[in-house]
Structures are given as structure tokens and as C-alpha cells.
Design a protein around this motif. Structure first.
Motif, PDB file in Angstrom:
ATOM      1  N   PRO A 293       7.438  -1.876 -11.587  1.00 52.60           N
ATOM      2  CA  PRO A 293       7.061  -1.671 -10.182  1.00 52.60           C
ATOM      3  C   PRO A 293       8.282  -1.658  -9.283  1.00 52.60           C
ATOM      4  CG  PRO A 293       6.505  -3.899 -10.902  1.00 52.60           C
ATOM      5  CD  PRO A 293       6.934  -3.154 -12.125  1.00 52.60           C
ATOM      6  N   THR A 294       8.192  -0.838  -8.215  1.00 53.82           N
ATOM      7  CA  THR A 294       9.334  -0.691  -7.312  1.00 53.82           C
ATOM      8  C   THR A 294       9.019  -1.061  -5.869  1.00 53.82           C
ATOM      9  OG1 THR A 294       8.738   1.633  -6.969  1.00 53.82           O
ATOM     10  CG2 THR A 294      10.330   1.143  -8.730  1.00 53.82           C
ATOM     11  N   GLY A 295       7.769  -1.437  -5.573  1.00 47.60           N
ATOM     12  CA  GLY A 295       7.414  -1.769  -4.196  1.00 47.60           C
ATOM     13  C   GLY A 295       6.083  -2.485  -4.144  1.00 47.60           C
ATOM     14  N   GLU A 296       5.585  -2.683  -2.919  1.00 48.33           N
ATOM     15  CA  GLU A 296       4.330  -3.419  -2.746  1.00 48.33           C
ATOM     16  C   GLU A 296       3.163  -2.731  -3.449  1.00 48.33           C
ATOM     17  OE1 GLU A 296       4.208  -3.132   1.399  1.00 48.33           O
ATOM     18  OE2 GLU A 296       5.838  -4.561   1.771  1.00 48.33           O
ATOM     19  N   THR A 297       3.053  -1.416  -3.267  1.00 48.01           N
ATOM     20  CA  THR A 297       1.900  -0.710  -3.830  1.00 48.01           C
ATOM     21  C   THR A 297       1.978  -0.628  -5.346  1.00 48.01           C
ATOM     22  OG1 THR A 297       3.012   1.409  -3.471  1.00 48.01           O
ATOM     23  CG2 THR A 297       1.533   0.640  -1.739  1.00 48.01           C
ATOM     24  N   THR A 298       3.146  -0.362  -5.877  1.00 47.40           N
ATOM     25  CA  THR A 298       3.265  -0.271  -7.340  1.00 47.40           C
ATOM     26  C   THR A 298       3.109  -1.643  -7.983  1.00 47.40           C
ATOM     27  OG1 THR A 298       5.686  -0.349  -7.075  1.00 47.40           O
ATOM     28  CG2 THR A 298       4.660   1.822  -7.356  1.00 47.40           C
ATOM     29  N   ARG A 299       3.516  -2.709  -7.273  1.00 45.42           N
ATOM     30  CA  ARG A 299       3.263  -4.051  -7.786  1.00 45.42           C
ATOM     31  C   ARG A 299       1.764  -4.327  -7.836  1.00 45.42           C
ATOM     32  NH1 ARG A 299       7.836  -5.766  -4.817  1.00 45.42           N
ATOM     33  NH2 ARG A 299       6.502  -6.448  -3.078  1.00 45.42           N
ATOM     34  N   ALA A 300       1.050  -3.861  -6.811  1.00 45.82           N
ATOM     35  CA  ALA A 300      -0.402  -4.060  -6.788  1.00 45.82           C
ATOM     36  C   ALA A 300      -1.067  -3.340  -7.964  1.00 45.82           C
ATOM     37  CB  ALA A 300      -0.970  -3.552  -5.467  1.00 45.82           C
ATOM     38  N   ILE A 301      -0.666  -2.099  -8.228  1.00 48.35           N
ATOM     39  CA  ILE A 301      -1.237  -1.333  -9.345  1.00 48.35           C
ATOM     40  C   ILE A 301      -0.892  -1.995 -10.672  1.00 48.35           C
ATOM     41  CG2 ILE A 301      -0.955   0.803 -10.650  1.00 48.35           C
ATOM     42  CD1 ILE A 301      -2.868   1.233  -8.488  1.00 48.35           C
ATOM     43  N   ASP A 302       0.366  -2.406 -10.823  1.00 46.35           N
ATOM     44  CA  ASP A 302       0.806  -3.025 -12.076  1.00 46.35           C
ATOM     45  C   ASP A 302       0.034  -4.317 -12.341  1.00 46.35           C
ATOM     46  OD1 ASP A 302       3.125  -3.137 -14.229  1.00 46.35           O
ATOM     47  OD2 ASP A 302       2.974  -5.146 -13.363  1.00 46.35           O
TER      48      ASP A 302
END
Length: 657
Positions: A293-302
Motif C-alpha cells: 500500500p502507498t496511501g490511505e485508500t490503498t491501505r484500506a483496500i489492503d
């Protein structure tokens, strides 16, 4: 050089929408059941020398075929068996007043009132009410062979034959429909993630609507089965947990789409891999090929995907908390009992019942005073057209007339070219499968498929051949005319769209959702730092999307109405889309806060909620939104900035300026 048709020759949009077939996959098992269930009773009747009895049983099988729409096996029992009981009561009451003139008029009018009222309870009650009235009309209009109890037994037996055929695979496929539905939900989520961050937005909106519909269907199937299951079922608990686990992925999708950055293909492939595991029941280790993950949204998806993978592949699922998170399944039983108890108190139930009773009463008065051949077809037509929960009365009357004409063409060929006897069995084997095949395409196509089957069975009972065709057409047109005048034009509520009122309620609920997403709502204020129960917030979001899905269905129904109803309904679509995007923006902001973004201030949240409530009030009270005085501004870097933009867009759509 291109040629354009004169404007007068261009069909209106509402007519095109009515005639356009809906897309739906073929249900091959239902097609096979229809052929066997309708042809077998007639074949047995011919073999035993009781052809009329076989035709009655085949008529009963027709009602079972029409009700054979549920995916889950337990729901098939409810959808077919319970209506058969009401159908038996109906044909018994109808046969008791056959040939008794005004007694028949009063009896059928009373049955129509009851049928219309119970139709508001739910899907099973609706089909039961339909069959109650339908069979009572048949009993009152046809001289039925045998003792008084024989026709109810034969017709119910035909319907239960469809149920028996539907349950043959239950021991081998128990739980398969529910697992398939949950797996399909995972696949629709994968399709949604594939559209995130891409233009045009229409593709994302369509994918999100598909996810909402799939989630609704999956929860309805699993919860309905679990509510009727004695004790806790590990399999159903597991399916509920898997549905819960995909919800955070769905919640993260708006944030990803808002970011404008498409997700790597490994993300959606992982979701499809999980869907396969759900469908096959796989438990065990599963490799996740997820990018860092590289940001808030990708952390949420991960985070959401890793949690979903744990739940899907876990050998055991802790049942604690599942009921609390989704709302207790037993509430389904309580809601049904409460709905039945409130029928006598509901003004809507009384209005629907009165509309149906007035039309049936007028039809029976007409055929009692004016000689009409095969007069019971008039009331049958009204029964199908005017069922209040079946959609637009205008559209159904139009499609009924057109479908009858097309069906009569097929019936004319059958009745004139096919000799009576064993050839009828072969014809039923060919015509009966058309009913489940064409029913999902639209009401007109269903009517076209049912008409030749009904006429064939009627000819087996009465031996009138092609003489049945013209009376059927005349009676159907009379029934459509009565339904249009007495059941549609004379009731203003039937030709006024309800999209605006329902949308106003959804906007008000959205304001509450905004407050619950970032704090605790108390008397219209938000308490900073006070967390709302995540399960309650998830239920609120799911209810909002479900309500918006219902609004879209109502919107599509209204578009099939002639002017001015259809034209007025079309104006609501931009605001419907705007409200859906407001809910998405709220969810996206919540996801960003959960994964590291600064929380908005209570003042910002209160400001947005106030704007939404004023928007709701404007939509409810007028077709044009009154001027909103509250200033909708805030820090540009706030997580609520996209939400404010969506609210401003909704206000601009609803405002005349």
C-alpha cells in the motif's frame, strides 16, 4: 446521406421502454420442470381416460411454474406450497357460487378486497393473494368436473408437482444457491474495483449498483434461510461472516474511485480468487499477491482484503456478534407477523384492496348483465393487470393486450392444426418451457407464452377449438379497459410518481449517516470523539444503499408511464445519482479517517448535515428547492471537501438558479 424519420413516426420513449425485452439468463432447470410438470398430468389423464382431470392438474401446475422463481430451496417451499393452499381455498369458494349471479359478484368482490390487502405483506403473500383471486374467478366462471373437493385437490396437486420436481436435487445441492449468491457478490465487487479511478464515472456507478443488488439478494437468501433454521447452522454462519467480510472492501471502493488512481490488477484478481474459494467451500492457506500500500485508500483496500481472506479460508467461524452486526434474523419472522397484524390498519392496504375490489366488482356486474362469452377471462385479466405490487398498471394493461394478441396467433396455429389427444401432450412439452424462459423478459412476453397454454387446456375441457380465440381477445381487452379506467385513471396516486418523496427520505437518512460516520448524533449535534457502533453504522449504510436501489426501481417503473408521469420522473434521475454519490463520498471520507487522515471538526459535519436536511425538506415540499442560506465552505484539505462538492452539486441540480 442519412434519412431521418418524421417526428410523428418516432415511437415515444415510454413505449420503447415498455416493449424492450429485459436481459436475463435462461433458467434451464426451471424450463425443464415446466415441461414435465405441465405435460405429465395431462398425459396421466389421457392414459386413465380422465382427460379433464389431467387438464385441471396442468392448470394448477401453471401456477406453480409462475411461482417457481426462488433460488434457495427453502424459499421455493414458501413460494409454491403456501400459495397453493390459498389457491385451493379460492377455487372452492368460486365453485360454490358458480351460476349464482349476484352472490358470485359479491363473493368475488370480497375476495378481491382481501387479495389486494394481503398483497402488501410480502412476496409470498402477494403470490398467495393472486392465486386466491385467480382460482376463485376460475371456479366461479367454469363448470368444474367431479365432486366439489376434486378440483381444489387436482389444481393444488399440479402446483405441488412443480415443487416436488424443484426439490429433487435438494439433498445433493443443499446450500449451493446461497454459496453461489455470496460468490457472485464477491465477483461483482471485483468488477467494481476494476472501474475505480477510471473515467467515465458511469461505469463505476453501474458497477456499484450491481454490487448493491447482489448484496441485497445474498443477505435476503442467507438470512431468510437462517431465520427458519432450527438452531445455529455453521454453514449459514460462515456465509454471513463472508458477506460481512466483503463489506469493508465495498466501503473502500468509493475512496479509491475518488482518488482517481486505478488499482493494480492483482487486487481484483485476489477478490475473484476469494469468490472461487467461497463457491467451492475451500478452507486452508491461500496466497495473496497484493502490492504494498502507498496511501490511505490503498491501505484500506489492503487491510480489507487480508481480513476477507482470513474469514473466507478459516475452517471455523465464531458465530458471536454476527446477529448483532446484521440485525437479528428472527426479526424477519417478527416483521412478517407485524405486517400481517397491520394490514387492517394500513391505509395503503385498504386503497389497494379497494381498487382491486372495485374493478372485479365492475367486471362481474358487466358479465352478469351483458352476455359475454367466456366471461371469467375479464376478471382474470384484471387480476393480473391490477395486482398493486406488480408495477405500473398502465404498462401491464398495454403489455397484456399486446401479449394476448401475439399469444393468440400461436394458439390459432395450435388449435387449428394439432388434433386433440396425445398431440396435446407434445404441444405442452414445447409450449410450457416458454413460460419460465420468457417471463424474465417482461410481462408482455410472459402473457404471450401463457395465452396459448391456457387456451389449449381450456379446449381440452370444453372442446371449442378456434372458437375460443375471439372471445379471449374481446374479454382481455374489456378487462384491460376496466383496469385502466377504474383502477388507474380514477386513482390519482397511481399516475403520480413517488420518486420525490422516497428520495427526500433518503436524503434525510443520509444526513444522519454523515453524523454517525464522524461522531455521535444527539439532538441534531455531533459530539466530537464519540464513536458510533461500527455495526450500526454499517447497517445504516447498507440500508441507505438498499433504499436508493428501491428508488431506482421506482424510477425505472415511472419511466414506462405515459406523459406527464414519465416525463416528470425523468427529471429526478440526476438528483438520484447525486444522492448516491453523497453516500459514496461520506463512506470514502470515513475510510480515509480510519486509515490515517485527520478527522473533520464537528462544525464541518454539522454544516454538511444541515445542508442535507434542508435539501430533503426542499425536495419533499416542492418540485423546486428553496434557496439554502447556510454557507457550505470549509478547509480545502479536509476529508469532507469532496463530500461538500457533492452536496453542492445536488443543491445545484435541485435549485432553479
Amino acid at each position: 446521406m442519412s434519412r431521418e424519420f418524421p417526428i410523428g413516426l418516432t415511437p415515444p420513449d415510454w413505449l420503447v421502454r415498455n416493449l424492450q425485452p429485459q436481459q436475463a439468463p435462461l433458467n434451464r432447470p426451471a424450463i425443464a420442470r415446466a415441461a414435465v410438470a405441465m405435460a405429465l398430468p395431462l398425459a396421466i389423464g389421457l392414459a386413465t381416460g380422465h382427460t379433464a382431470y389431467g387438464a385441471l392438474a396442468s392448470m394448477g401446475a401453471l401456477s406453480g411454474v409462475i411461482g417457481d422463481t426462488a433460488d434457495a430451496y427453502r424459499m421455493r417451499i414458501l413460494n409454491i406450497a403456501i400459495p397453493q393452499f390459498f389457491g385451493a381455498v379460492g377455487v372452492t369458494l368460486g365453485a360454490a357460487v358458480y351460476g349464482h349471479g349476484w352472490y358470485a359478484v359479491a363473493t368475488l368482490t370480497g375476495i378481491a378486497l382481501v387479495s389486494g390487502m394481503i398483497s402488501t405483506i410480502g412476496a409470498v403473500a402477494s403470490v398467495s393473494g393472486l392465486l386466491l383471486l385467480l382460482n376463485s374467478v376460475i371456479g366461479a366462471g367454469l363448470p368444474l368436473p367431479g365432486a366439489w373437493w376434486l378440483a381444489p385437490v387436482l389444481m393444488s396437486g399440479g402446483g405441488l408437482l412443480v415443487l416436488l420436481l424443484a426439490l429433487l436435487a435438494w439433498p445433493l445441492r443443499s446450500g449451493v444457491p446461497e454459496r453461489s449468491a455470496v460468490a457472485k457478490t464477491y465477483r461483482t465487487v471485483a468488477d467494481l474495483l476494476a472501474t475505480c479511478g477510471d473515467d467515465p464515472t458511469a461505469a463505476y456507478d453501474a458497477a456499484r449498483q450491481a454490487v448493491t443488488q447482489s448484496l441485497n439478494q445474498s443477505y435476503d437468501l442467507v438470512l431468510a434461510r437462517r431465520a427458519r433454521h432450527h438452531g445455529r447452522s455453521p454453514e449459514l454462519t460462515r456465509l454471513l461472516a463472508q458477506l460481512n467480510a466483503i463489506t469493508p472492501v465495498v466501503e473502500a471502493a468509493p475512496a479509491v474511485h475518488q482518488s482517481g488512481q486505478p488499482l493494480p490488477p492483482q487486487i481484483r484478481e485476489t477478490v475473484r480468487h476469494l469468490a472461487q474459494a467461497v463457491e467451492t467451500g475451500y478452507t486452508g492457506p491461500i496466497g495473496l499477491d497484493l502490492p504494498a500500500p502507498t496511501g490511505e485508500t490503498t491501505r484500506a483496500i489492503d487491510h480489507a482484503l487480508r481480513h476477507a481472506a482470513e474469514v473466507v479460508t478459516a475452517p471455523d467461524v465464531d458465530p458471536r456478534g454476527i446477529d448483532d452486526r446484521l440485525g437479528r434474523p428472527a426479526a424477519l419472522r417478527i416483521r412478517t407477523a407485524r405486517a400481517a397484524r397491520n394490514v387492517l390498519l394500513s391505509s395503503g392496504s385498504w386503497r389497494y384492496g379497494l381498487r382491486l375490489a372495485v374493478c372485479i366488482g365492475l367486471a362481474q356486474i358487466l358479465v352478469s348483465t351483458v352476455p359475454v362469452a367466456r366471461s371469467y377471462w375479464v376478471a382474470l385479466t384484471i387480476t393480473f393487470v391490477l395486482k398493486p405490487d406488480f408495477g405500473s398498471v398502465f404498462s401491464r394493461a398495454l403489455l397484456r393486450a399486446l401479449g394476448t394478441v401475439a399469444g393468440l396467433v400461436i394458439a390459432a396455429a395450435v388449435l387449428s392444426a394439432v388434433p386433440r389427444g396425445w398431440w396435446d401432450v407434445l404441444v405442452l412439452l414445447l409450449l410450457a418451457p416458454l413460460i419460465p424462459a420468457l417471463t424474465p423478459r417482461g410481462y408482455g412476453y410472459q402473457t404471450m407464452a401463457i395465452t396459448p397454454v391456457i387456451l389449449l387446456l381450456s379446449d381440452v375441457l370444453n372442446h371449442q377449438g378456434t372458437a375460443l380465440l375471439l372471445p379471449r381477445l374481446v374479454d382481455s381487452l374489456i378487462g384491460c379497459g376496466i383496469a385502466l379506467v377504474a383502477g388507474y385513471l380514477l386513482w390519482p396516486e397511481s399516475w403520480h410518481t413517488r420518486v420525490g418523496d422516497r428520495l427526500a427520505e433518503a436524503v434525510a437518512d443520509t444526513a444522519t449517516y454523515v453524523e454517525s460516520a464522524f461522531g455521535k448524533s444527539e439532538a441534531g449535534t455531533v459530539t466530537a470523539g464519540a464513536e458510533v457502533d461500527p455495526a450500526a453504522r454499517a447497517r445504516m449504510r447498507r440500508r441507505l444503499y438498499r433504499d436508493l436501489s428501491v428508488i431506482r426501481t421506482e424510477f425505472q417503473r415511472a419511466l414506462t408511464e405515459p406523459p406527464p408521469t414519465g416525463r416528470l420522473a425523468a427529471g429526478w434521475l440526476p438528483l438520484v445519482v447525486a444522492v448516491e454519490r453523497i453516500v459514496d463520498a461520506t463512506t470514502a471520507a470515513r475510510v480515509r479517517v480510519k486509515h490515517g487522515a485527520p478527522s473533520p471538526s464537528p462544525a464541518e459535519v454539522t454544516q454538511v448535515a444541515l445542508q442535507l436536511r434542508e435539501l430533503s425538506k426542499g425536495v419533499r415540499e416542492s418540485e423546486v428547492l428553496v434557496e439554502v442560506r447556510t454557507d457550505l465552505t470549509g478547509p480545502a484539505e479536509s476529508v469532507l471537501e469532496p463530500l461538500r462538492q457533492e452536496v453542492a452539486a445536488a443543491r445545484a441540480i435541485a435549485s432553479p438558479h
